[in-house]
Structure formats: C-alpha cells, structure tokens
Scaffold this motif. Structure first.
Motif, short mmCIF file in Angstrom:
data_model
loop_
_atom_site.label_atom_id
_atom_site.label_comp_id
_atom_site.label_asym_id
_atom_site.label_seq_id
_atom_site.Cartn_x
_atom_site.Cartn_y
_atom_site.Cartn_z
N ARG A 1 0.82 -1.21 0.00
CA ARG A 1 0.00 0.00 0.00
C ARG A 1 0.86 1.26 0.00
N ASN A 2 2.17 1.10 -0.08
CA ASN A 2 3.08 2.25 -0.09
C ASN A 2 3.75 2.39 -1.44
N GLU B 1 -5.85 8.92 -3.98
CA GLU B 1 -7.29 8.72 -4.09
C GLU B 1 -7.64 7.23 -4.10
N ARG B 2 -6.70 6.39 -4.53
CA ARG B 2 -6.92 4.94 -4.52
C ARG B 2 -6.55 4.30 -3.19
N ALA C 1 6.76 -1.59 -0.18
CA ALA C 1 6.54 -0.45 -1.06
C ALA C 1 6.90 -0.79 -2.50
N ILE C 2 6.25 -0.09 -3.42
CA ILE C 2 6.65 -0.08 -4.82
C ILE C 2 7.54 1.13 -5.01
N ILE D 1 1.61 1.63 -11.79
CA ILE D 1 2.05 1.49 -10.40
C ILE D 1 1.04 0.68 -9.60
N ASP D 2 -0.23 0.93 -9.82
CA ASP D 2 -1.28 0.17 -9.14
C ASP D 2 -1.19 -1.31 -9.50
N ALA D 3 -0.96 -1.59 -10.78
CA ALA D 3 -0.81 -2.99 -11.21
C ALA D 3 0.40 -3.64 -10.56
N ALA D 4 1.48 -2.88 -10.43
CA ALA D 4 2.67 -3.41 -9.77
C ALA D 4 2.39 -3.72 -8.31
#
Length: 269
Positions: free
Chosen positions: A40-41, A64-65, A97-98, A255-258
């Motif tokens: 989530r980071n 926002e996500r 984190a990503i 980034i969300d997909a990652a």
C-alpha cells in the motif's frame, strides 16, 4: 558549453574508472518485503533536470486509490547522495513499497531497490543499468534524438538547453507546464552518470516499465533493450519524456498494477 547527450555520455565513460574508485554506495538489507503483507506504499523518485513536483498528478491519483505515497527530492549531486535520499524515504515506510523512478531516477532505484521493504520496481521512461555498469554506458550503440541538448556549466552541473526544453523534454505538455518545468530545472552533476552501480535490484525484484513512444531523451531501441534485459512488464504510451506528468493516469495505473502483482510475480530473466 553545449554538448549533445551522446558526447556527454562518451566523455563520462572515459572518467568512469576514476569515479568508481571513490567510496562505494552503502547497501541496505537485500531480502524483499514479506509476502504476507499487502503493498500500500509507493515511493516516487524523480530524474535529472526535474524535481518531485512533477509527480503531483500521479500522487493525487494514487492517494485517491488509498495508497500512501512518498515523493523523494534527490539532490542530484551524485549517485550515492540520491540513493541515500531514496533509502531515507524507504526507511520511513510502514510496510512493503513499490519503488518508482523516472529517467535518471531509474538508475537510483536500481541501486536503492534492494532495501528490504521494496516489493517491486517501476521504471518510467527510465534507465536500468546492471551492477558494475554506469548510466553513461547505457547509451553505447544508440543514437540520441537531436532535440535533447544539455548545457554543462563550468562547475560540472548540466541543464537542458532552455530554448529546446519543450521539444526535448516535454513535447506533449501544454506551454504553461513545459515553461514551469523548464524554469524550475534542477541541474545534475554530470559526473553522476559515470558512477558504477554496486547492485541491480531488478535482478531480485519484479519490474514494470512505462515507455513513452515520443521520448526525445532516449533512442527508442535503447528503452526497449533495457526493458527486455530486466524482464519488465512493458506499457507503451504515446507521450514525451515527461510522461510522468502528461500521462499521469496511465503511469498511476501501472504502479497500481505493480502493487497488486508484486507478490504474485517473480523476476523473468
């Protein structure tokens, strides 16, 4: 003094041995974050000639996500200094984190990405050297577009030539945004491109890449070759080198997909 990036890269290669003789970049823990935790980071790392403000659209979208987003402000004084700034940001995360890098920021996340909290890497129009290589070496054998011209000052710091900034860096940005990027440039110490990496996090972390098809900072063949070598999952988008700004929704989607796929994916080289 005005030089093309090709000439600068060639000059940096000649100096690489001298630079690499300096102190090695300190390394952190190398084991990836626990697979039991959700990602989530997100930590965003800017490249040369820009600062973290260009990530605002990506930041807004991800927060926002529900992501916790940290924007690193690199000093752009050396690879070691930028890696240290990124590791400080990673140390402040409360879980996996990503780690995301744009352009030169790709070199930075490659070195910093073996931090124990890094679950995956996202390269946004970014460089991805291997351990023992310099950033400058990535340009070998490629022809850089003529629009991207760097002026190097007497103190060794480089800027993108102002009258060619929009064409070379932000061709798809509106005039106001391109002017802001141009006038808020952060110069980079050009010798940083000659510093050798001590590690390559893409060898132990899954990677994603966003390639801008109208990028005038890199030869497209170079971007494709780097992404293939690191085994990245590639998203191509019609955009300039400033894709992190002009196509922030697509970058945020990657980034969300990652973040969703980091623990279900292993490096594929």
């Amino acid at each position: 003094m005005r030089r093309t990036l090709t000439n600068i890269a060639a000059g940096l290669l000649a100096a690489a041995s001298a630079v690499s003789a300096g102190p090695a970049v300190a390394r952190g823990a190398t084991e990836p974050a626990s697979k039991a935790a959700a990602v989530r980071n997100v930590v965003l790392v800017h490249g040369a000639f820009a600062d973290g403000s260009g990530w605002r659209g990506v930041y807004n979208d991800l927060t926002e996500r529900g992501y916790r987003v940290t924007v690193v402000q690199n000093p752009l004084t050396s690879l070691a200094d930028d890696v240290a700034a990124t590791r400080r940001a990673l140390d402040r995360q409360d879980g996996p984190a990503i780690l995301v890098g744009h352009s030169w920021g790709g070199t930075v996340i490659t070195e910093a990405g073996e931090h124990h909290l890094v679950a995956g890497l996202v390269y946004v129009a970014a460089l991805s050297p291997d351990a023992g290589e310099t950033t400058a070496q990535q340009y070998d054998g490629y022809t850089n577009p003529p629009e991207f011209v760097i002026e190097t000052a007497a103190d060794g710091f480089g800027y993108i030539k102002p009258d060619g900034f929009k064409a070379g860096f932000a061709g798809d940005a509106n005039n106001a945004d391109a002017a802001f990027l141009r006038d808020s440039q952060v110069p980079i110490r050009m010798s940083a491109f000659g510093e050798k990496l001590t590690t390559a996090a893409w060898r132990s972390r899954p990677s994603w890449a966003v390639i801008a098809t109208d990028d005038k900072a890199f030869d497209q063949r170079m971007l494709d070759a780097m992404a293939k070598r690191i085994g990245a999952r590639v998203t191509k988008v019609k955009a300039s080198h400033a894709v992190f700004l002009t196509q922030h929704e697509i970058v945020a989607d990657v980034i969300d997909a990652a973040a969703r796929g980091a623990f279900a994916t292993t490096p594929s080289r």
